[in-house]
Design a protein around this motif. Structure first.
Motif, short mmCIF file in Angstrom:
data_model
loop_
_atom_site.label_atom_id
_atom_site.label_comp_id
_atom_site.label_asym_id
_atom_site.label_seq_id
_atom_site.Cartn_x
_atom_site.Cartn_y
_atom_site.Cartn_z
N SER A 2 0.73 -1.18 -0.10
CA SER A 2 -0.03 -0.24 -0.24
C SER A 2 0.70 1.18 0.02
N GLU A 9 -5.17 -4.18 -5.45
CA GLU A 9 -4.11 -5.23 -5.70
C GLU A 9 -4.87 -6.09 -6.88
N THR A 11 -3.20 -9.60 -9.43
CA THR A 11 -2.44 -10.42 -9.99
C THR A 11 -2.39 -10.63 -11.29
N GLY A 37 -0.27 -1.82 -9.18
CA GLY A 37 -1.20 -2.66 -8.15
C GLY A 37 -0.92 -4.05 -8.33
N THR A 39 0.64 -7.22 -7.63
CA THR A 39 1.55 -7.42 -6.40
C THR A 39 1.84 -9.00 -6.47
N GLN A 254 -8.94 -11.33 -7.19
CA GLN A 254 -7.61 -11.71 -6.16
C GLN A 254 -8.12 -12.89 -5.39
#
Length: 271
Positions: A2, A9, A11, A37, A39, A254
């Motif tokens: 963050s 976030e 992927t 964003g 991650t 996510q």
């Protein structure tokens, strides 16, 4: 992450960071992903003899996980993967999926028999390890549906249809087995309404997003080298397809990724 970004976030569930397109640039690639964003990234090994260098990328970069298998377009040129070989690779803490494997009759139909044999070995490895199978499918809908369904009847396993751009019927059959569909830059292209319609008809809790970098960059980067940071552009289109705001869709994908690639979730928490 963050402190790096206020963006939700997300992927990138499928990329190829070992390809020459990224040589010498991985620190910057991973940093740019974080600022967008992104991650986590799963980098995919497509020829098992290259697994050590793909593994090294995952070991060197905390947000990067990896999977390995024999790509169907390489099945005739590479030694046949064995169950023991794949199960042994899966012991690595950052190894989170089996593949990519599958069928490609568009470019390599002449090797369909060995592709099918290779695919079944990978399915067995997914079943044995509990890791998700990562499927590449092109111009092979009928054989793909038949083989994956037969194998599922022999014993359950989990699976993602990566970079989904096949037909609506195959999508329906795969979703019926509990499998996932992954949305790539293809879904963002103006002429891909049919693909967007297939995704829109799917349960949103079965959707992943990916780049397939260095390929298939979404607008405004189309025609350029793709990279994990750009998965955010695809996910914004995904949010529109499902009538969700971006933060809500990002959170849903996510949760979906965590459910399917549970080993990556556990490892990320441990880190």
């Amino acid at each position: 992450m963050s402190d790096m970004t206020d963006l939700p976030e997300i992927t990138d569930s499928h990329c190829h960071l070992d390809f020459p397109d990224f040589e010498g640039q991985l620190e910057d690639i991973v940093a740019r992903a974080g600022r967008a964003g992104v991650t986590r990234m799963v980098t995919i090994c497509t020829r098992l003899r290259l697994e050590p260098q793909v593994r090294a990328i995952a070991e060197a970069h905390a947000p990067v996980f990896y999977a390995a298998g024999t790509h169907p377009m390489s099945a005739a040129d590479e030694p046949l993967a064995t169950l023991d070989e794949l199960v042994a690779l899966a012991k690595h803490p950052k190894f989170v999926g089996i593949g990519e494997t599958g069928l490609d009759y568009h470019y390599t139909a002449e090797s369909k028999d060995i592709q099918q044999t290779s695919l079944r070995v990978h399915v067995e490895a997914a079943r044995e390890t509990g890791l998700p199978l990562i499927i590449h499918s092109r111009d092979a809908d009928e054989d793909m549906a038949r083989i994956l369904t037969e194998e599922f009847q022999n014993g359950a396993y989990t699976c993602v249809m990566h970079c989904y751009s096949s037909g609506a019927e195959l999508a329906r059959q795969m979703l019926d087995l509990g499998f996932y569909l992954s949305m790539s830059g293809i879904a963002t292209f103006p002429r891909s309404q049919e693909v967007r319609d297939i995704f829109a008809a799917a349960p949103v809790d079965r959707i992943l997003v990916e780049t397939d970098a260095p390929y298939l960059a979404p607008p405004p980067f189309r025609g350029k080298r793709n990279e994990p940071a750009y998965v955010e552009k695809t996910a914004r289109v995904g949010a529109e397809v499902f009538g969700m705001d971006y933060a809500e869709f990002a959170a849903q994908t996510q949760a979906n990724f965590d459910r399917l690639f549970s080993k990556a979730q556990l490892k990320a928490k441990a880190a």
